[in-house]
Design a protein around this motif. Sequence first.
Motif, PDB file in Angstrom:
ATOM      1  N   GLY A 161      61.699  19.287  56.194  1.00 31.73           N
ATOM      2  CA  GLY A 161      62.667  19.972  55.361  1.00 31.73           C
ATOM      3  C   GLY A 161      62.519  19.521  53.921  1.00 31.73           C
ATOM      4  N   PHE A 162      63.045  20.303  52.969  1.00 33.49           N
ATOM      5  CA  PHE A 162      62.822  19.994  51.554  1.00 33.49           C
ATOM      6  C   PHE A 162      63.397  18.638  51.173  1.00 33.49           C
ATOM      7  CE2 PHE A 162      63.586  20.211  46.974  1.00 33.49           C
ATOM      8  CZ  PHE A 162      62.334  20.632  46.537  1.00 33.49           C
ATOM      9  N   LYS A 163      64.621  18.343  51.575  1.00 31.90           N
ATOM     10  CA  LYS A 163      65.239  17.077  51.174  1.00 31.90           C
ATOM     11  C   LYS A 163      64.589  15.885  51.855  1.00 31.90           C
ATOM     12  CE  LYS A 163      69.597  19.172  49.774  1.00 31.90           C
ATOM     13  NZ  LYS A 163      71.025  19.390  50.045  1.00 31.90           N
ATOM     14  N   HIS A 164      64.093  16.054  53.101  1.00 30.29           N
ATOM     15  CA  HIS A 164      63.333  14.987  53.755  1.00 30.29           C
ATOM     16  C   HIS A 164      62.013  14.759  53.017  1.00 30.29           C
ATOM     17  CE1 HIS A 164      66.060  15.374  57.245  1.00 30.29           C
ATOM     18  NE2 HIS A 164      65.681  14.125  57.488  1.00 30.29           N
ATOM     19  N   ALA A 165      61.373  15.860  52.606  1.00 30.75           N
ATOM     20  CA  ALA A 165      60.112  15.758  51.863  1.00 30.75           C
ATOM     21  C   ALA A 165      60.337  15.039  50.532  1.00 30.75           C
ATOM     22  CB  ALA A 165      59.530  17.149  51.624  1.00 30.75           C
ATOM     23  N   VAL A 166      61.446  15.338  49.878  1.00 32.03           N
ATOM     24  CA  VAL A 166      61.767  14.683  48.612  1.00 32.03           C
ATOM     25  C   VAL A 166      61.930  13.180  48.811  1.00 32.03           C
ATOM     26  CG1 VAL A 166      63.577  14.405  46.863  1.00 32.03           C
ATOM     27  CG2 VAL A 166      62.797  16.697  47.499  1.00 32.03           C
ATOM     28  N   GLY A 167      62.622  12.778  49.868  1.00 32.93           N
ATOM     29  CA  GLY A 167      62.836  11.355  50.140  1.00 32.93           C
ATOM     30  C   GLY A 167      61.525  10.611  50.369  1.00 32.93           C
ATOM     31  N   ILE A 168      60.649  11.177  51.199  1.00 27.99           N
ATOM     32  CA  ILE A 168      59.338  10.565  51.461  1.00 27.99           C
ATOM     33  C   ILE A 168      58.530  10.501  50.168  1.00 27.99           C
ATOM     34  CG2 ILE A 168      57.140  10.851  52.687  1.00 27.99           C
ATOM     35  CD1 ILE A 168      58.754  12.217  54.935  1.00 27.99           C
ATOM     36  N   SER A 169      58.591  11.554  49.385  1.00 29.87           N
ATOM     37  CA  SER A 169      57.858  11.610  48.129  1.00 29.87           C
ATOM     38  C   SER A 169      58.299  10.503  47.177  1.00 29.87           C
ATOM     39  CB  SER A 169      58.073  12.988  47.476  1.00 29.87           C
ATOM     40  OG  SER A 169      57.572  13.010  46.164  1.00 29.87           O
ATOM     41  N   ILE A 170      59.596  10.279  47.073  1.00 30.20           N
ATOM     42  CA  ILE A 170      60.105   9.247  46.171  1.00 30.20           C
ATOM     43  C   ILE A 170      59.605   7.868  46.586  1.00 30.20           C
ATOM     44  CG2 ILE A 170      62.201   8.029  45.448  1.00 30.20           C
ATOM     45  CD1 ILE A 170      63.622  10.781  45.570  1.00 30.20           C
ATOM     46  N   MET A 171      59.600   7.590  47.887  1.00 31.73           N
ATOM     47  CA  MET A 171      59.130   6.286  48.357  1.00 31.73           C
ATOM     48  C   MET A 171      57.642   6.109  48.065  1.00 31.73           C
ATOM     49  SD  MET A 171      59.921   4.550  52.017  1.00 31.73           S
ATOM     50  CE  MET A 171      59.481   2.825  52.335  1.00 31.73           C
ATOM     51  N   GLN A 172      56.864   7.164  48.270  1.00 34.62           N
ATOM     52  CA  GLN A 172      55.433   7.102  47.971  1.00 34.62           C
ATOM     53  C   GLN A 172      55.199   6.866  46.486  1.00 34.62           C
ATOM     54  OE1 GLN A 172      53.676   9.787  46.181  1.00 34.62           O
ATOM     55  NE2 GLN A 172      51.854   8.503  46.156  1.00 34.62           N
ATOM     56  N   MET A 173      56.034   7.476  45.638  1.00 37.76           N
ATOM     57  CA  MET A 173      55.863   7.334  44.196  1.00 37.76           C
ATOM     58  C   MET A 173      56.043   5.896  43.741  1.00 37.76           C
ATOM     59  SD  MET A 173      57.451  10.732  42.403  1.00 37.76           S
ATOM     60  CE  MET A 173      59.000  10.784  43.289  1.00 37.76           C
ATOM     61  N   VAL A 174      56.929   5.161  44.405  1.00 42.83           N
ATOM     62  CA  VAL A 174      57.114   3.751  44.057  1.00 42.83           C
ATOM     63  C   VAL A 174      55.803   2.998  44.275  1.00 42.83           C
ATOM     64  CG1 VAL A 174      58.327   1.620  44.630  1.00 42.83           C
ATOM     65  CG2 VAL A 174      59.586   3.774  44.569  1.00 42.83           C
ATOM     66  N   PHE A 175      55.169   3.213  45.444  1.00 45.41           N
ATOM     67  CA  PHE A 175      53.902   2.553  45.746  1.00 45.41           C
ATOM     68  C   PHE A 175      52.842   2.896  44.702  1.00 45.41           C
ATOM     69  CE2 PHE A 175      55.981   2.102  49.735  1.00 45.41           C
ATOM     70  CZ  PHE A 175      55.313   1.128  50.479  1.00 45.41           C
ATOM     71  N   SER A 176      52.626   4.189  44.486  1.00 44.59           N
ATOM     72  CA  SER A 176      51.506   4.632  43.649  1.00 44.59           C
ATOM     73  C   SER A 176      51.719   4.315  42.176  1.00 44.59           C
ATOM     74  CB  SER A 176      51.269   6.137  43.831  1.00 44.59           C
ATOM     75  OG  SER A 176      52.387   6.891  43.421  1.00 44.59           O
TER      76      SER A 176
END
Length: 248
Positions: free
Chosen positions: A37-52
């Motif tokens: 879902g869009f909001k789940h995708a947003v959450g995963i994306s934010i966590m990945q952005m911290v790493f990268s």
Amino acid sequence: MEILLFFVGMGIGTLSGFFGIGGGTVLVPVLLLMGFGFKHAVGISIMQMVFSSVYGSYLNIKKGSLQLGEGLFVGFGGFLGGYLSGYITPYVPDRVLQTVFIGFVLFALIRMMTSKAHSDEEESRSLPKALLFVIGVGIGVIAISIGVGGAIILIPLLSGLLHYPVKKAVSAGLFFVVFSSVAGLIGRLMHGQIDLLSGAIVGAGSLAGVYLGVWLKEHVCNKRHKTFIVVMYSIILAIMVYKMFFAK
């Protein structure tokens, strides 16, 4: 699914290092196509952005392509904006967020296509520090609400309006993502809006990709780098338009 997420993260990390984006502009559409879902995708994306963004900015500092300076003021503004977005997202429908997402990708595409690729020798313009902070807040609120780090908005501004060379704008954009994504992560953890396992898998995969992306960025000329960025924005825009208007 876990293995696929890891390799998706590796690919996103490469794009993050090369284009200076947090990765959400690509990761969110990919996760949507995978069934999230869009909001789940947003959450995963934010966590990945911290790493990268953290690892990528570290590499850029080591290579001398990131000068902190004004970026700190934009970054602190982005931190505040990213944190505030956690209070906004739960009340905004997915379709509205997707429309905003498409709008900013389109803005970035037009901005990059109409601005010239500045050389490293050109003198960059400057703005008052207070204004840089306000710009950071605005970008942080909007960007984290739609699952991107804000670099997709900031890079065209730096390159097109302040005459930053593309590579320096890319490095500054990824540094901005550190602030906005960490704040967004804190905000969403407080509201229980992040799939921690999926986010950690994608984030771990992105670390290897970021190293490759930063290396590639240092080995292409500014003009070609800008062309690659325009192509990337065009692909992202096509994916989101298809997902929103044509996918069943």
